[in-house]
Enzyme design. Structure first.
Site, PDB file in Angstrom:
ATOM      1  N   ALA A  65     -14.919  11.475 -39.986  1.00 23.97           N
ATOM      2  CA  ALA A  65     -14.691  12.175 -41.254  1.00 23.97           C
ATOM      3  C   ALA A  65     -13.269  12.706 -41.293  1.00 23.97           C
ATOM      4  CB  ALA A  65     -15.669  13.332 -41.364  1.00 23.97           C
ATOM      5  N   GLY A 110     -17.927   9.605 -37.389  1.00 22.56           N
ATOM      6  CA  GLY A 110     -18.233   8.673 -38.481  1.00 22.56           C
ATOM      7  C   GLY A 110     -17.616   7.293 -38.286  1.00 22.56           C
ATOM      8  N   GLU A 113     -20.103   5.605 -36.236  1.00 24.32           N
ATOM      9  CA  GLU A 113     -21.279   5.391 -37.094  1.00 24.32           C
ATOM     10  C   GLU A 113     -21.060   4.223 -38.057  1.00 24.32           C
ATOM     11  OE1 GLU A 113     -23.485   9.268 -38.088  1.00 24.32           O
ATOM     12  OE2 GLU A 113     -21.362   9.819 -38.024  1.00 24.32           O
ATOM     13  N   GLU A 133     -19.527  15.192 -32.778  1.00 28.89           N
ATOM     14  CA  GLU A 133     -20.017  16.101 -33.822  1.00 28.89           C
ATOM     15  C   GLU A 133     -20.632  17.403 -33.317  1.00 28.89           C
ATOM     16  OE1 GLU A 133     -20.366  12.819 -33.969  1.00 28.89           O
ATOM     17  OE2 GLU A 133     -20.172  12.088 -36.036  1.00 28.89           O
TER      18      GLU A 133
HETATM   19  N1  COA Z   1      -9.353  13.646 -39.917  1.00 29.21           N
HETATM   20  C1  COA Z   1      -8.134  13.884 -40.426  1.00 29.21           C
HETATM   21  N2  COA Z   1      -7.002  13.714 -39.722  1.00 29.21           N
HETATM   22  C2  COA Z   1      -7.113  13.269 -38.462  1.00 29.21           C
HETATM   23  C3  COA Z   1      -8.363  12.996 -37.865  1.00 29.21           C
HETATM   24  C4  COA Z   1      -9.525  13.204 -38.653  1.00 29.21           C
HETATM   25  N3  COA Z   1     -10.750  12.961 -38.187  1.00 29.21           N
HETATM   26  N4  COA Z   1      -8.164  12.586 -36.584  1.00 29.21           N
HETATM   27  C5  COA Z   1      -6.828  12.601 -36.415  1.00 29.21           C
HETATM   28  N5  COA Z   1      -6.198  13.007 -37.527  1.00 29.21           N
HETATM   29  C6  COA Z   1      -4.765  13.183 -37.766  1.00 29.21           C
HETATM   30  C7  COA Z   1      -4.225  14.338 -36.911  1.00 29.21           C
HETATM   31  O1  COA Z   1      -4.462  15.583 -37.553  1.00 29.21           O
HETATM   32  C8  COA Z   1      -2.760  13.984 -36.832  1.00 29.21           C
HETATM   33  O2  COA Z   1      -2.105  14.311 -38.033  1.00 29.21           O
HETATM   34  P1  COA Z   1      -0.866  15.386 -38.045  1.00 29.21           P
HETATM   35  O3  COA Z   1       0.144  14.799 -37.115  1.00 29.21           O
HETATM   36  O4  COA Z   1      -0.468  15.416 -39.481  1.00 29.21           O
HETATM   37  O5  COA Z   1      -1.455  16.648 -37.543  1.00 29.21           O
HETATM   38  C9  COA Z   1      -2.793  12.467 -36.769  1.00 29.21           C
HETATM   39  O6  COA Z   1      -4.065  12.065 -37.268  1.00 29.21           O
HETATM   40  C10 COA Z   1      -2.657  11.949 -35.360  1.00 29.21           C
HETATM   41  O7  COA Z   1      -3.644  12.605 -34.558  1.00 29.21           O
HETATM   42  P2  COA Z   1      -3.318  13.216 -33.115  1.00 29.21           P
HETATM   43  O8  COA Z   1      -4.454  14.136 -32.757  1.00 29.21           O
HETATM   44  O9  COA Z   1      -1.952  13.788 -33.105  1.00 29.21           O
HETATM   45  O10 COA Z   1      -3.327  11.889 -32.237  1.00 29.21           O
HETATM   46  P3  COA Z   1      -3.868  11.703 -30.769  1.00 29.21           P
HETATM   47  O11 COA Z   1      -3.567  10.293 -30.404  1.00 29.21           O
HETATM   48  O12 COA Z   1      -3.381  12.776 -29.877  1.00 29.21           O
HETATM   49  O13 COA Z   1      -5.462  11.880 -30.879  1.00 29.21           O
HETATM   50  C11 COA Z   1      -7.672  11.543 -31.790  1.00 29.21           C
HETATM   51  C12 COA Z   1      -6.214  11.023 -31.688  1.00 29.21           C
HETATM   52  C13 COA Z   1      -8.362  10.656 -32.802  1.00 29.21           C
HETATM   53  C14 COA Z   1      -8.346  11.402 -30.429  1.00 29.21           C
HETATM   54  C15 COA Z   1      -7.688  13.021 -32.213  1.00 29.21           C
HETATM   55  O14 COA Z   1      -6.872  13.147 -33.355  1.00 29.21           O
HETATM   56  C16 COA Z   1      -9.055  13.535 -32.540  1.00 29.21           C
HETATM   57  O15 COA Z   1      -9.809  13.889 -31.641  1.00 29.21           O
HETATM   58  N6  COA Z   1      -9.389  13.611 -33.863  1.00 29.21           N
HETATM   59  C17 COA Z   1     -10.642  14.182 -34.322  1.00 29.21           C
HETATM   60  C18 COA Z   1     -11.750  13.196 -34.145  1.00 29.21           C
HETATM   61  C19 COA Z   1     -13.091  13.799 -34.505  1.00 29.21           C
HETATM   62  O16 COA Z   1     -13.495  14.816 -34.014  1.00 29.21           O
HETATM   63  N7  COA Z   1     -13.819  13.084 -35.356  1.00 29.21           N
HETATM   64  C20 COA Z   1     -15.182  13.425 -35.718  1.00 29.21           C
HETATM   65  C21 COA Z   1     -15.249  14.015 -37.033  1.00 29.21           C
HETATM   66  S1  COA Z   1     -16.913  14.516 -37.380  1.00 29.21           S
END
Ligand code: COA
Length: 260
Positions: A65, A110, A113, A133
């Protein structure tokens, strides 16, 4: 502005790309609506045999999400989003064509999913999967608890859902979450298309019958499933493609299928 989700046709194959690499291809309200639109467009086109879903860039298939958008959403809007996951994404497991997620980078929440909604999954060796989640005070809400438990069993699904641990491609393969792992040196989309060439080029009536019959195995009793299998076999038996396959075998040549 980026298109959020891109649709590209390669003959009978549809390639759908989540295209928000700056947000790790996260699912916003608009991208879920766009996926629904694409599903309706593809459903109306009987020439589609295979749909590959992938992510733009090298880091993410989909990070779940859109958490930035989610911060500004009311509870009512989140409820609408949960309903939209169900109505707008179901085509991936219900269409007449095969769907496959080509997981090119992280597939979290998601994102995983979405991949689980597809019929098949392939993954790059460098990619990881997880359901974070419960760590965010929620549960997977796009079918993840149900589809993962059906795919790998309740105990393994509980492990991944409750611990939120991220797993590597090799473990995803050993659990049966993905069908194929491709080396980092390969492009996961192109390797997936090569893997599924027999689907795109096989006898259309038989391919569809096999798809519908196997999918139904999870919903039906064994007797009802056997009845369905018999009914679908009949469609193949009546097809001229079946006659052509037998003729080609006798003549030691490749069959020319026409979907009739
Ligand atoms: N929604 C919106 N933006 C997201 C995102 C999400 N689910 N996941 C990553 N981003 C954005 C980050 O905020 C960042 O943007 P910014 O530089 O403007 O702040 C950009 O994507 C890059 O993410 P970053 O965290 O810097 O990269 P990373 O390689 O260190 O880590 C992830 C990547 C995907 C592992 C990490 O971003 C993460 O854990 N995201 C959340 C995933 C999550 O919990 N999803 C479940 C949702 S229910």
């Amino acid at each position: 502005m980026s298109e959020l989700v891109r649709l590209e046709r390669r003959a009978s194959i549809a390639v759908v790309t989540l295209d928000r690499p700056e947000r790790m291809n996260a699912l916003s309200w608009a991208s879920v609506q766009r996926l629904g639109e694409i599903g309706r467009e593809l459903a109306a086109d009987s020439t589609v045999r295979l749909c590959v879903l992938t992510g733009a860039g090298e880091k993410a298939f989909c990070a779940g999400a859109d958490l930035k958008e989610r911060q500004g959403m009311s509870r009512a809007q989140v409820r609408e989003m949960l309903s939209a996951y169900r109505t707008e994404l179901a085509w991936l497991s219900r269409s007449d064509f095969v769907s496959v997620a080509a997981i090119n980078g992280v597939a979290l929440g998601g994102g995983l999913e979405l991949a689980l909604t597809c019929d098949l999954r392939s993954i790059s060796e460098a990619a990881t999967l997880g359901l974070p989640e419960t760590g965010l005070g929620i549960i997977p809400g796009a079918g993840g608890t149900q589809r993962l438990a059906r795919l790998v069993g309740v105990s393994r699904a509980l492990d991944l859902t409750l611990t939120q641990r991220r797993i590597a491609a090799a473990e995803a393969l050993s659990l049966g979450i993905v069908n194929r792992v491709f080396p980092e040196t390969e492009n996961v989309l192109e390797s997936t298309l090569k893997w599924l060439e027999p689907v795109a080029e096989g006898a259309p009536i038989a391919q569809r019958a096999a798809l519908l019959s196997v999918r139904a195995a999870q919903q039906l009793s064994l007797d009802a499933g056997l009845d369905l299998e018999r009914e679908l076999y009949e469609r193949c038996l009546e097809s001229t493609d079946r006659d052509e396959a037998l003729r080609a075998l006798a003549e030691k040549r490749k069959p020319l299928f026409q979907g009739k």
